[in-house]
Each structure stands twice: as C-alpha cells, then as structure tokens.
Design a protein around this motif. Structure first.
Motif: not given
Length: 158
Positions: A93, A117, A120-121, A128, A142-143, A145-147, A149-150
C-alpha cells in the motif's frame, strides 16, 4: 546483508520459515523505503553504488522489483499468518501511494506488479481464499490488497 539473507530464507520457505525474521525484514524494507526510495534521494548515494557492487541492483527500479518480489513471496507463503500478511500489505500500500505519477508508472511496468494485477486470486495468494468465518482482519487484508492494486491499475490506465 538483509537482502542477501532474504534470498536465503526465501529459498527455504517451502520447508520452513521464521515469523519473527520475516517481520524484521519487513520493518527493514519499510525503513529502507522511507530513507532511500523516492524523489528526495540522491541517485549518487553510496548505498546504491554498494548495492550495485554486491547484488547487481543498479538503480531504484531494480530495488523496487526486489521489494515487490518479496511482497509476492510473503503473500504466497505467509497468507495464513496475519501479522506478516498485514505488514506485507501495508508495504504494498505504501509503495502504491508513495510516488508521483511518473515513478508510479515505473512501478506498474515491473513484471512482478503485472503478475499481481493479472493474478489476484486465492489460487496465487492464499489469504484471499480464507472463508471460514471471515473475520474483520481478513476483510481488512483483502481491502488493503485490492486498494493498492486499484491504485496501480489507475496509474496503468493513465
């Protein structure tokens, strides 16, 4: 020496790992990132000369690649260890928000970042897939990680 130790311990993670040592390495990475990576760092730093001599890491981009590689390794092997997963995701992050647009685009071009990218599974990152009574910590991981990556994806999309 920490980067050399990291290479040794990562090569043995399939057999066994040391949680305290991993947490210490992550603390090192965080401090290293704050001091030696970014706009304020002089590129003629003695550190980068020494990294080039000893490990063949010639510039900041190569060091970032090592960091991202370590992040991926930790998320693969330590996915069920919340302290390591949380600290690893915090490093990811911080890397995703810590650079101006031009440097972030360098980060996104790294093959390790592209791997995250595109994959992401839970097949690649076990944390995850933890579904048995998902607790708040799992959801926060998870949040985070995906933040991250976003953010990286937004840089990639321009």
């Amino acid at each position: 020496r920490v980067l050399q130790l990291m290479n040794l311990t990562d090569s043995r993670l399939a057999q066994a790992g040391n949680e305290k040592l991993e947490l210490a390495m992550l603390s090192f990475f965080e401090q290293f990132r704050k001091i030696y990576i970014g706009d304020q760092v002089q590129k003629s730093s003695k550190l980068y000369r020494r990294l080039s001599e000893v490990l063949g890491l010639n510039d900041e981009t190569m060091v970032l690649s090592v960091f991202i590689g370590k992040i991926i390794t930790n998320l693969k092997y330590w996915g069920r260890c919340e302290p390591i997963t949380s600290k690893t995701l915090q490093l990811l992050n911080d890397l995703s928000i810590g650079y101006p647009f031009q440097k972030s685009s360098w980060l996104v071009k790294l093959s390790a970042v592209q791997f995250m990218l595109n994959n992401h599974t839970s097949e690649h990152f076990s944390f995850l897939g933890i579904n048995n009574q998902s607790n708040l910590t799992d959801m926060r991981c998870r949040t985070t990680f995906y933040t991250a990556l976003g953010r990286l994806l937004m840089v990639d999309l321009g």
